[in-house]
Design a protein around this motif. Structure first.
Motif, mmCIF file in Angstrom:
data_model
loop_
_atom_site.group_PDB
_atom_site.id
_atom_site.type_symbol
_atom_site.label_atom_id
_atom_site.label_comp_id
_atom_site.label_asym_id
_atom_site.label_seq_id
_atom_site.Cartn_x
_atom_site.Cartn_y
_atom_site.Cartn_z
ATOM 1 N N TYR A 147 9.970 -7.192 8.868
ATOM 2 C CA TYR A 147 11.027 -7.142 7.859
ATOM 3 C C TYR A 147 11.471 -5.713 7.560
ATOM 4 O O TYR A 147 12.652 -5.477 7.296
ATOM 5 N N SER A 150 13.900 -4.890 10.369
ATOM 6 C CA SER A 150 15.198 -5.562 10.243
ATOM 7 C C SER A 150 15.999 -5.013 9.059
ATOM 8 O O SER A 150 17.198 -4.787 9.180
ATOM 9 N N TYR A 174 22.224 -10.103 5.398
ATOM 10 C CA TYR A 174 20.795 -10.002 5.702
ATOM 11 C C TYR A 174 20.095 -11.338 5.447
ATOM 12 O O TYR A 174 19.279 -11.784 6.266
ATOM 13 N N THR A 178 18.137 -13.559 8.310
ATOM 14 C CA THR A 178 16.708 -13.864 8.208
ATOM 15 C C THR A 178 16.431 -15.351 8.014
ATOM 16 O O THR A 178 15.346 -15.813 8.325
#
Length: 190
Positions: A147, A150, A174, A178
């Motif tokens: 995470y 990303s 985002y 995800t």
């Protein structure tokens, strides 16, 4: 309101000085003397607080970007936390536009990833409380790094693309990335 004390004040003075200098010059051109002169402190004071300019950059990422969002993340307010994070970056746009250009071993990207990963590890440890994941290989370190990578990639791409969308919209993007599978995202391409 509680004061952070002399160390906090000096850290903040040095951070403000560094931010202002980075907006005008590349990292490699900024000296510790430049930072301390602008902050109005003597050079040895810098080394009482930070090992080098990169440690100061770590402090800025941790203090200015991550500490404010930690309570939100701990309370499962991910969207709000990311919106605050991206808004903070946009509010200091000139600094972060220059910061993302810092490359090499101590790049902004690697510093940001490391600091975000540390924050996520803290959150995992506070929330986990003896729980284990159904996939043993998927440990807390891998989750935090995944995470962190990303989040940092999305934020840096956003900055490099001149903040094309609002912080709120970016947090939505985002969330979409995800929560969707790779195939879902690919199938939705127009």
């Amino acid at each position: 309101m509680q004061q952070r004390g002399k160390k906090g004040n000096t850290d903040d003075l040095l951070a403000a000085s560094f931010k202002e200098l980075l907006c005008k010059a590349p990292m490699e051109k900024i000296t510790i003397k430049d930072i301390t002169d602008k902050a109005g402190v003597i050079r040895p004071t810098f080394y009482n607080h930070f090992a080098d300019k990169y440690a100061l950059l770590e402090y800025i990422v941790r203090h200015d970007l991550l500490e404010p969002i930690k309570p939100l993340l701990l309370n499962d307010m991910i969207q709000e936390g990311l919106t605050l994070l991206f808004s903070s970056m946009q509010n200091e746009r000139a600094f972060y536009e220059r910061a993302v250009c810092i490359d090499g071993q101590n790049s902004f990207e690697s510093i940001a990833r490391s600091e975000v990963s540390k924050l996520l590890l803290e959150i995992i440890d506070q929330k986990k409380q003896g729980k284990s994941h159904k996939y043993a290989w998927l440990d807390r370190q891998i989750i935090a790094e995944y995470y962190a990578n990303s989040m940092c990639y999305v934020a840096i791409a956003w900055i490099k693309r001149d903040y094309m969308i609002s912080p709120k919209d970016l947090s939505e993007v985002y969330k979409y990335l995800t929560k969707s599978s790779m195939m879902d995202v690919l199938n939705e391409l127009v």
